[in-house]
Scaffold this motif. Structure first.
Motif, PDB file in Angstrom:
ATOM      1  N   MET A   1      -3.340 -80.711-111.301  1.00 35.02           N
ATOM      2  CA  MET A   1      -2.049 -80.543-110.805  1.00 35.02           C
ATOM      3  C   MET A   1      -2.670 -79.808-109.441  1.00 35.02           C
ATOM      4  O   MET A   1      -2.236 -80.349-108.205  1.00 35.02           O
ATOM      5  N   SER A   2      -3.469 -78.356-109.528  1.00 37.02           N
ATOM      6  CA  SER A   2      -3.228 -77.408-108.703  1.00 37.02           C
ATOM      7  C   SER A   2      -4.253 -78.934-107.590  1.00 37.02           C
ATOM      8  O   SER A   2      -4.421 -77.717-106.517  1.00 37.02           O
ATOM      9  N   ALA A   3      -5.289 -79.145-108.313  1.00 38.01           N
ATOM     10  CA  ALA A   3      -6.619 -79.510-107.660  1.00 38.01           C
ATOM     11  C   ALA A   3      -5.457 -80.867-105.914  1.00 38.01           C
ATOM     12  O   ALA A   3      -6.201 -80.625-104.711  1.00 38.01           O
ATOM     13  N   HIS A   4      -4.835 -81.345-106.628  1.00 42.02           N
ATOM     14  CA  HIS A   4      -3.905 -82.120-105.778  1.00 42.02           C
ATOM     15  C   HIS A   4      -2.883 -81.184-104.893  1.00 42.02           C
ATOM     16  O   HIS A   4      -3.237 -81.675-103.670  1.00 42.02           O
ATOM     17  N   ILE A   5      -2.651 -80.538-105.311  1.00 39.11           N
ATOM     18  CA  ILE A   5      -2.011 -79.265-104.550  1.00 39.11           C
ATOM     19  C   ILE A   5      -2.487 -78.587-103.472  1.00 39.11           C
ATOM     20  O   ILE A   5      -2.344 -78.892-102.380  1.00 39.11           O
ATOM     21  N   LEU A   6      -3.714 -78.332-104.052  1.00 39.45           N
ATOM     22  CA  LEU A   6      -4.928 -77.757-102.851  1.00 39.45           C
ATOM     23  C   LEU A   6      -5.173 -78.502-101.496  1.00 39.45           C
ATOM     24  O   LEU A   6      -5.318 -78.397-100.532  1.00 39.45           O
ATOM     25  N   ALA A   7      -5.069 -80.141-102.267  1.00 37.10           N
ATOM     26  CA  ALA A   7      -5.437 -80.889-101.046  1.00 37.10           C
ATOM     27  C   ALA A   7      -4.633 -81.292-100.034  1.00 37.10           C
ATOM     28  O   ALA A   7      -5.291 -80.971 -98.239  1.00 37.10           O
ATOM     29  N   ALA A   8      -3.201 -80.968-100.620  1.00 36.37           N
ATOM     30  CA  ALA A   8      -2.526 -81.475 -99.566  1.00 36.37           C
ATOM     31  C   ALA A   8      -1.951 -80.277 -98.712  1.00 36.37           C
ATOM     32  O   ALA A   8      -2.369 -79.888 -96.994  1.00 36.37           O
ATOM     33  N   VAL A   9      -2.545 -78.812 -99.546  1.00 37.55           N
ATOM     34  CA  VAL A   9      -2.745 -77.662 -98.784  1.00 37.55           C
ATOM     35  C   VAL A   9      -3.718 -77.902 -97.515  1.00 37.55           C
ATOM     36  O   VAL A   9      -4.229 -77.477 -97.098  1.00 37.55           O
ATOM     37  N   SER A  10      -2.967 -77.149 -96.237  1.00 35.18           N
ATOM     38  CA  SER A  10      -4.024 -77.423 -94.928  1.00 35.18           C
ATOM     39  C   SER A  10      -4.719 -76.001 -95.205  1.00 35.18           C
ATOM     40  O   SER A  10      -4.502 -75.097 -95.200  1.00 35.18           O
ATOM     41  N   THR A  11      -6.433 -76.042 -94.906  1.00 34.00           N
ATOM     42  CA  THR A  11      -6.921 -74.957 -95.124  1.00 34.00           C
ATOM     43  C   THR A  11      -6.760 -73.621 -94.088  1.00 34.00           C
ATOM     44  O   THR A  11      -6.716 -72.521 -94.599  1.00 34.00           O
ATOM     45  N   VAL A  12      -6.077 -73.429 -93.500  1.00 34.15           N
ATOM     46  CA  VAL A  12      -5.527 -72.454 -92.773  1.00 34.15           C
ATOM     47  C   VAL A  12      -4.677 -71.675 -93.499  1.00 34.15           C
ATOM     48  O   VAL A  12      -4.191 -70.678 -93.885  1.00 34.15           O
ATOM     49  N   ASP A  13      -3.319 -72.364 -93.802  1.00 33.52           N
ATOM     50  CA  ASP A  13      -2.713 -71.981 -94.581  1.00 33.52           C
ATOM     51  C   ASP A  13      -2.678 -71.492 -95.918  1.00 33.52           C
ATOM     52  O   ASP A  13      -2.840 -70.424 -96.244  1.00 33.52           O
ATOM     53  N   ALA A  14      -3.908 -71.936 -96.052  1.00 34.90           N
ATOM     54  CA  ALA A  14      -3.943 -71.614 -98.151  1.00 34.90           C
ATOM     55  C   ALA A  14      -4.745 -70.523 -98.158  1.00 34.90           C
ATOM     56  O   ALA A  14      -4.756 -69.617 -98.459  1.00 34.90           O
ATOM     57  N   LEU A  15      -5.961 -70.721 -96.811  1.00 40.01           N
ATOM     58  CA  LEU A  15      -6.753 -68.896 -96.349  1.00 40.01           C
ATOM     59  C   LEU A  15      -5.703 -67.763 -96.356  1.00 40.01           C
ATOM     60  O   LEU A  15      -5.900 -67.252 -96.888  1.00 40.01           O
ATOM     61  N   THR A  16      -4.998 -68.148 -95.109  1.00 39.76           N
ATOM     62  CA  THR A  16      -4.225 -67.371 -95.162  1.00 39.76           C
ATOM     63  C   THR A  16      -3.072 -66.004 -96.063  1.00 39.76           C
ATOM     64  O   THR A  16      -3.285 -65.392 -96.522  1.00 39.76           O
ATOM     65  N   PHE A  17      -2.997 -67.530 -97.048  1.00 40.43           N
ATOM     66  CA  PHE A  17      -1.811 -67.062 -97.721  1.00 40.43           C
ATOM     67  C   PHE A  17      -2.805 -66.382 -98.541  1.00 40.43           C
ATOM     68  O   PHE A  17      -2.269 -65.638 -99.089  1.00 40.43           O
ATOM     69  N   ALA A  18      -4.529 -66.609 -99.176  1.00 41.75           N
ATOM     70  CA  ALA A  18      -4.904 -66.359-100.113  1.00 41.75           C
ATOM     71  C   ALA A  18      -5.395 -64.461 -99.492  1.00 41.75           C
ATOM     72  O   ALA A  18      -5.355 -63.825-100.114  1.00 41.75           O
ATOM     73  N   VAL A  19      -5.750 -64.936 -98.339  1.00 41.75           N
ATOM     74  CA  VAL A  19      -6.416 -63.113 -97.082  1.00 41.75           C
ATOM     75  C   VAL A  19      -5.626 -62.284 -97.676  1.00 41.75           C
ATOM     76  O   VAL A  19      -5.434 -60.944 -98.594  1.00 41.75           O
ATOM     77  N   SER A  20      -3.736 -63.256 -97.268  1.00 43.76           N
ATOM     78  CA  SER A  20      -2.965 -61.816 -97.604  1.00 43.76           C
ATOM     79  C   SER A  20      -2.487 -62.024 -99.056  1.00 43.76           C
ATOM     80  O   SER A  20      -1.793 -60.627 -98.748  1.00 43.76           O
ATOM     81  N   ALA A  21      -2.371 -62.181 -99.366  1.00 43.89           N
ATOM     82  CA  ALA A  21      -2.217 -62.156-101.091  1.00 43.89           C
ATOM     83  C   ALA A  21      -2.817 -60.902-101.515  1.00 43.89           C
ATOM     84  O   ALA A  21      -2.290 -60.146-102.913  1.00 43.89           O
TER      85      ALA A  21
END
Lengths: 250, 101, 577, 524
Positions: A1-21
């Motif tokens: 499920m998480s893979a599915h979501i990860l695929a849908a999330v744009s890389t930039v957003d995910a990266l930003t979120f991860a770094v800020s988190a």
């Protein structure tokens, strides 16, 4: 499920979120574990900054600005100012338990909280509520600031006005608290409370915090609560352990 | 598509927990106070996240008020710390714990 | 309910859609008492800034009293308005204008009036100048009013913060006593913590329902079946925890004894009345009216909290040696009683809780007014021993305190009895018979220490308690006491019976307290070896005397003729929106 | 049943009069001298209690014989939101208890010497009288509770302020026990009203209305236990009595009179008035339990009294035995038993008051209650001895004195239905004769030593106080008809109510049970 979501999330957003988190959490952990109040304050800035980034990421640009300006700019500076002003910039020994039983208690509370969360997670459904009750957030003319401004001056007009009272209190409070106390403060004027350990001479006893157990018979009180001294030390007192001087314990 | 709100919420919960833990285990007033700020930030993050998930500006407005409250609290709180601390210097007493319990 | 919803919705929609900003209509009558309090505080501060010297207590008190009186009058006008035209929601849905809110406003403004009278005497006695204390009291009381009138969780939060932040400062007000600052610090840290918890609760509720507006929340819950929604339940739990801090319910009561003990006594009285009223007002409104549908989820929690609060408050108070601490624990016990009404989650429960708050506020204020006098200059004389044979030295003061203590113990023909009966009725009606039983058992335990204090006040000096140190000293003091018995006994005797006495007696009595104190302590210096120091001759200034008389009057008159006040509280809940 | 009379509110006045007296006594100006204050305060006390007595007698005179219902009721809304009304009324059961209260309070007030602080003592005692009268007259359960509770505070302060020995401990014990009991009763009262509300939609504490509540048997039993807890502690019934010897022993004479003679009756009166009226089925079901407790109290009281050296404690334990008698009379649930119980309440009140007065006077003379130290008082104090003899014989139950009438009726009523209990209870009579005679012999017979020979006899004032009691003892003993005439109709109604509710006769009837109103009973 998480893979599915990860695929849908744009890389930039995910990266930003991860770094800020990461920044946010690292800062938060830093605040809690750092021995030095100044370090803690700096860690707090880090967290605040991370949160500000997350605000931007969620299209709350105005709040992100306020977060940086008010929080990081004003509040943390105030903290730093007080730390420096009081000279309480020595280390606190994190290893020494503030109060017998406090940390286990905190641990129990945390475990209970997590257990509750787990139960809630297992038992409960998760759903969010009605949409756009106070007005839509996106796609407005003027963007985020205008939308926020409208909300504050219409739906939230009264709360906004009421904050005036808060500011009045803050000003008056600062004045009251900053007033110089009259030069009569022998602590012996205080009528001794039940333990009568206040009756101890007020001066001439160095290194207060190490002796704290001796004044309190049994470390507990008749009313069944743990002893909870609120102690604030002087920066000039020569403490061998290098304990931080402004301390509160419950 | 952006990062799902649940992730933000998870982050917010963890932040809140760290802050609460900090208040419980630390005994330096200033650090405890900073931990309270962490908790408030966690709440703000949750507000903004919900605001996005619900497409509702209300959440952001609430953050605004929380910020004001936090500022007022900091002023008064630090004022109390300073007031107490100054008296310590005046009175040169290092160890009254008048209030117990 | 629906008008509220429609109004808010209409306002927000039009505001956003139109592009131009249409400011909401503000019905100033609905927020008039709040405005008067805030304005009064500002005027006081301005006046003190304009004059050259520091403002003296008389000036600031007259300002504060005028503000409180004006607010009281305004709230009575509000009551008339609500009775005539029914409840409504005002100022863009932020404020509820109903019987409930007006009841709270009337209660808060009258309690503030009394608290200002008490604080005046304190300011004069301690030689503190400046308008700050009373200005802060006004603003703080405004916070409590806002909590009662809040129609939005954010308004509850802001009211809570206005109330609390002002109280932090007030608790730290006494520069000369270290305990004051330390109490403030403790109160502040725990208060800030609880506020953060509360805000997070708001956030979760907001996420689960999409709004923080109380009627809209209720509306959302009624239209959507939310069973075991984690967000909502979590938010509810955090809100409850935040509230419990404010109302000092177990297990979130830890700050209470220290803060009550450390804060200046007038502030303690103010805090015990106003903070509790504000906290409970918001708690009742939020839980019963907005989350009433979820009562099956929160009632058990309240049950447990109420039971713990009742038992712990009463039993720990037993062993206290300091009057302020004792009253602090007793206030915890009272919080448990008010929770009974909440736990019932019925309209009757709400009105009974309101009635209890009314009764409690005046008994607590009166008690702390007496404590403030006995505390004497320096405000530090709060040991139980200081009350020994107070009846001989200051019969009217002791009589008034007796009224308050018996009232709190729930002795008939005081408001305290009817209040306890009322909440017990509500609890039994809601099938919480066991909780009602626990409450009554705790009332018995509590009555025990109230009566103990009453007996201490009327006991002979050092007669049947081993306080005096050496036997010789004890003998000497007994001898001296018998020698001075002639005048002392005469003054003491009368007041012993006045728990049933008329309130009229109190009025003249509290003023008469000061002459009685003059020649009273002749026998005291005998036992100088013991810790029993010479009791100071207490003075009862006019202000605090009036305050005590007012409180005793409320406690006794409404205990004997309860119908008006009961109907008032009942009406207040009928007129809830 | 209720007769509304739009005339002078006798009963309200009866309750308020002592309360007003209490306030007056408390407000006596301080500017006068101490002696003047003492006289003034005592005058206020005496005048108030005598006025109350006059009013009580007037009520008794006006009381319609043969009417079992509540008379002279007055009813006003008091706290309507809470369902409380000011509802007073008197019937045959309460009439003589009211009269008893009114008779005994002037005696109690003047009987014991109160050296210090007469103002407070008088005020508390008058307040206590108001509380007792209010309890006996209340027809609203919460109003009853209010007065019932209100009696605790004066007694607490009277014991703690003017008592003997370990008075603060005794006062505290008394207060905790009785308050705890009454606290649970309050919950039961509220629960009853709530059930009534759910059935009728009317939230009220009115006794007459609540009597028509339909309760399941389990509810009845629970509520019965809740109510009886308070009454059993107050009476005191056997296992709940532990506070009473201490409190009686520690109380000053006036307080002991009030406590033992009147306040103890609040408990038994409460059982009759509330338990029987409200929970008839539970009463019938639990009667064996209460009978057992009553008998246990008789035996236990007698046995423990036998080993007492302290006269006051001896009387306290003997009182426990007498209360046991009253309890078995009530729970015999027959007209005879119940009427005997009510009569015994009055009798016991008179007797115990007289005994406490007498031993109080002995204490004033000799400074001790220990029978070992008393000897041969008969010679120096013949009138005292004679009075004591009469009272003691009445307590034993000698025919011709009032104690006999009540006890006989009780045994008569109990014997038919509950034979073995009656038999054991009779043993109590024998035992009580034993220890009382023994105590009398110890204290009054023999040759007085030097100290005892100095004992003064009764003064004319004391004689004046004890005389009316002795007259009553004899009068009721030889001619109880007027009393029984007034008691019986109400008791008949009550027994009929219990019978109706349980569907079957609660107890076998004997002979002349169904005495028609106005018809008099002949004493065997």
């Amino acid at each position: 499920m998480s893979a599915h979501i990860l695929a849908a999330v744009s890389t930039v957003d995910a990266l930003t979120f991860a770094v800020s988190a990461l920044i946010v959490l690292a800062g938060a952990v830093g605040v809690v574990v750092s021995r030095h109040p100044v370090h803690a304050a700096l860690m707090l800035v880090m967290t605040l900054f991370g949160v500000a980034v997350l605000f931007v990421e969620q299209r709350a640009e105005f709040l992100a600005a306020v977060q940086v300006i008010v929080y990081a700019g004003a509040i943390v500076v105030l903290f730093l100012f007080v730390i420096m002003f009081l000279g309480v910039d020595r280390r606190e020994s994190v290893a020494a338990e503030p109060l017998r039983g406090q940390r286990p208690l905190a641990l129990v509370l945390v475990v209970l909280g997590f257990a509750g969360l787990v139960v809630l997670g297992a038992e409960a459904h998760w759903s969010v509520g009605a949409h756009s009750v106070a007005g839509v957030a996106r796609g407005q003319a003027g963007g985020n600031v205008a939308a926020l401004g409208r909300a504050v001056f219409t739906t939230y007009l009264f709360p906004f006005e009421v904050t005036a009272a808060l500011l009045v209190i803050a000003v008056v409070g600062a004045v009251v608290l900053a007033r110089r106390p009259p030069r009569i403060a022998p602590p012996t004027e205080e009528v001794p409370f039940e333990g009568a350990d206040v009756a101890r001479p007020a001066s001439g006893e160095p290194g207060g915090s190490e002796r704290r157990a001796d004044g309190e018979p049994g470390g507990g009180r008749a009313d069944g609560e743990p002893a909870e001294p609120v102690r604030v030390g002087s920066p000039s007192d020569p403490r061998p352990g290098g304990e931080t001087s402004v301390e509160v314990s419950r | 598509m952006t990062v799902p709100g649940a992730w933000y919420l998870g982050l917010s919960v963890v932040l809140f927990a760290i802050g609460a833990l900090g208040v419980l285990v630390r005994r330096n007033v200033l650090v405890m106070f900073m931990c309270v700020e962490l908790m408030l930030n966690a709440a703000n993050l949750a507000f903004v996240t919900f605001s996005r998930m619900l497409d509702d500006i209300g959440g952001q407005a609430l953050v605004f008020f929380v910020l004001v409250v936090a500022a007022a609290e900091v002023v008064v709180g630090l004022g109390i710390v300073v007031a107490i601390f100054r008296r310590r210097q005046d009175a040169t007493a290092d160890d009254f714990h008048v209030l117990k319990g | 309910m629906s008008p509220a919803h429609l109004l808010t919705a209409a306002l927000s929609v039009s505001a956003v859609r139109g592009g131009t900003l249409s400011l909401p209509h503000i019905d100033y009558l609905t927020i008039l008492p709040e405005l008067i309090f805030l304005g009064g505080a500002l005027v006081m501060l301005l006046h003190s800034a304009l004059i050259r010297r520091t403002m003296d207590a008389a000036t600031s008190t007259s300002w504060a009293l005028s503000a409180a009186t004006a607010a009281l009058v305004a709230s009575l006008v509000q009551w008339y308005e609500v009775s005539a035209h029914g409840p409504k929601v005002a100022v863009a849905g932020a404020v509820a204008f109903d019987g409930f809110s007006v009841f709270v406003t009337i209660l808060v403004s009258s309690a503030t009036l009394v608290a200002i009278l008490i604080s005046h005497s304190w300011l004069e006695r301690e030689g503190v100048r400046g308008p700050e204390m009373q200005a802060l009291m006004l603003v703080s009381a405004m916070g409590a009013m806002l909590m009662g009138a809040a129609n939005d969780l954010i308004m509850v939060f802001l009211g809570l913060e206005i109330l609390s932040i002002a109280l932090y400062v007030l608790a730290a007000f006494d520069h000369r006593r270290p305990a004051s600052g330390e109490a403030a610090l403790k109160y502040f840290i725990l208060g800030a913590f609880s506020s953060a918890v509360f805000v997070y609760g708001i956030a979760l509720v907001y996420g689960a329902t999409g709004t923080t507006n109380l009627p809209q929340i209720a509306d959302f819950l009624s239209r959507n079946l939310l069973l075991h929604n984690g967000l909502l339940l979590g938010g509810l739990a955090l809100l409850l925890a935040g509230f419990c801090f404010k109302i000092a319910a177990v297990p979130f009561h830890m700050w209470t004894p220290d803060v009550y003990q450390g804060a200046p006594t007038p502030v303690t009285g103010f805090m015990s009345a106003i903070a509790k009223v504000g906290g409970f007002a918001a708690l009742l409104r939020v839980f019963v009216s907005s989350f009433g549908l979820l009562r099956a989820d929160w009632q058990p929690a309240i049950w447990v909290i109420a039971a713990l609060t009742l038992l712990l408050g009463a039993s720990v108070a037993l062993v206290q040696r300091d009057v302020k601490r004792m009253l602090a624990y007793s206030s915890i016990n009272h919080a448990g009683f008010v929770l009974l009404g909440l736990q019932a989650a019925t309209s009757r429960g709400v009105s009974d809780s309101l009635y209890y708050l009314f009764a409690y506020a005046f008994m607590a204020l009166g008690s702390f007014a007496v404590v403030s006098i006995v505390g004497a200059k320096g405000d530090g004389n709060h040991r139980l021993d200081a009350y020994r044979s107070l009846g001989r030295r200051h019969p009217w003061l002791a009589a008034a305190f007796t009224v308050f203590l018996l009232g709190q113990a729930g002795i008939p023909f005081t408001t305290g009895f009817l209040a306890k009966l009322a909440v017990v009725e509500a609890a039994v009606e809601a099938h919480s018979v066991w909780l009602a039983g626990i409450a009554m058992v705790s009332a018995v335990v509590a009555a025990f220490f109230y009566l103990g204090l009453v007996r201490l006040m009327w006991a002979a000096p050092a007669a049947d308690a081993p306080v005096a140190g050496a036997p010789a000293g004890a003998m000497a003091s007994v001898g001296a006491a018998t020698a001075s018995m002639q005048p002392a006994e005469r003054v003491s005797a009368g007041a012993l019976a006045s728990p049933v006495g008329t309130a009229a007696g109190q009025v003249s009595g509290s003023a008469a307290g000061s002459p009685a104190g003059a020649g009273s302590t002749s026998g005291e210096e005998a036992g100088s070896t013991s810790e029993e120091t010479e009791e100071p001759a207490l003075s009862t200034p006019l202000g605090v005397g009036i305050a005590i008389a007012l409180c005793a009057g409320v406690t006794v008159v409404f205990g004997v003729i309860p119908a008006p006040l009961l109907d008032f509280a009942h009406q207040a809940t009928l007129l809830i929106r | 049943m209720i007769h509304h009379e739009p005339e002078f509110p006798f009963l309200t006045t009866l309750v308020l009069l002592p309360a007003v007296g209490a306030v007056l006594a408390a407000l006596v100006p301080r500017s006068i001298s101490k002696e003047a204050e003492r006289r003034l305060v005592q005058a206020i006390g005496l005048v108030t209690t005598l006025l109350t007595l006059a009013l009580a007698i007037w009520v008794t005179v006006r009381f319609r014989v043969g009417d079992g219902g509540y008379q002279m009721t007055s009813r006003h809304s008091w706290a309507a939101t809470l369902g409380i009304s000011w509802h007073l009324g008197v019937d045959g059961i309460s009439l003589f208890l009211v009269l008893l209260t009114a008779v005994l309070f002037p005696v109690a007030l003047t009987g014991g010497a109160v050296k210090q602080n007469p103002r407070s003592f008088v005020a508390w005692m008058l307040l206590l009288e108001a509380g007792c009268l209010g309890s006996f007259l209340s027809l609203d359960v919460i109003l009853f509770f209010i007065f019932f509770d209100l009696t605790l505070v004066p007694v607490y302060f009277v014991i703690a302020g003017w008592g003997f020995g370990n008075r603060s401990h005794a006062a505290t014990k008394f207060f905790l026990y009785t308050f705890l009991g009454s606290a649970l009763m309050l919950v039961a009262m509220v629960a009853l009203a709530v059930i009534h509300d759910s059935q009728t939609g009317v939230f009220t504490f009115d006794l007459v209305s609540l009597a028509h509540t339909h309760l399941s048997l389990s509810d009845q039993v629970l509520l019965f236990l809740g109510f009886t807890a308070a009454f059993a502690v107050k009476a005191p019934v056997f296992p709940f009595h532990t506070w009473s010897p201490d409190a009686y022993a520690a109380a000053p004479t006036g307080g002991a009179v009030a406590l033992a003679a009147i306040m103890a009756k609040l408990g038994t009166y409460g059982i009759i008035r509330f338990d029987l009226t409200l929970f008839p089925r539970a009463t019938v079901d639990l009667a064996p339990l209460l009978l057992t407790l009553g008998v246990a109290g008789i035996v236990y009281g007698a046995v423990v009294a036998c080993v007492q050296r302290d006269l006051k404690r001896l009387v306290a334990y003997s009182s426990l035995g007498h209360l046991g008698f009253i309890v078995i009379g009530i729970f015999a649930l027959s007209t005879d038993g119940l009427a005997g119980g009510v009569l015994a309440m009055v009798n016991h009140g008179i007797i115990i008051a007289a005994i406490f007065l007498l031993i109080g006077w002995i204490y004033e003379r000799r400074g001790t209650w220990n029978v070992k130290e008393l000897k041969g008082l008969q010679r120096p104090a013949p009138i005292l001895a004679a009075s004591f003899t009469v009272v003691m014989l009445a307590a034993i139950g000698l025919p011709g004195l009032n104690g006999f009438v009540g006890e006989f009726l009780i045994l008569l009523g109990t014997f038919v239905a509950h034979r073995w209990w009656a038999v054991v209870a009779t043993a109590g009579v024998v035992l009580s004769a034993l220890y009382l005679l023994w105590a009398y012999q110890q204290a009054f017979h023999g040759v007085a030593d030097e100290v005892n020979a100095q004992t003064r006899d009764l003064s004319w004032r004391e004689g004046l106080l004890i005389a009316p009691l002795i007259v009553l003892i004899v009068l009721i003993g030889v001619y109880p008809k007027p009393v029984l005439d007034r008691i019986t109709p109400s008791v008949n109604d009550l027994v009929a109510h219990v019978d109706r509710a349980t569907g079957a006769p609660a107890a076998p009837k004997i002979g002349y049970r169904a005495a028609a109103p106005g018809r008099t009973r002949r004493l065997p």
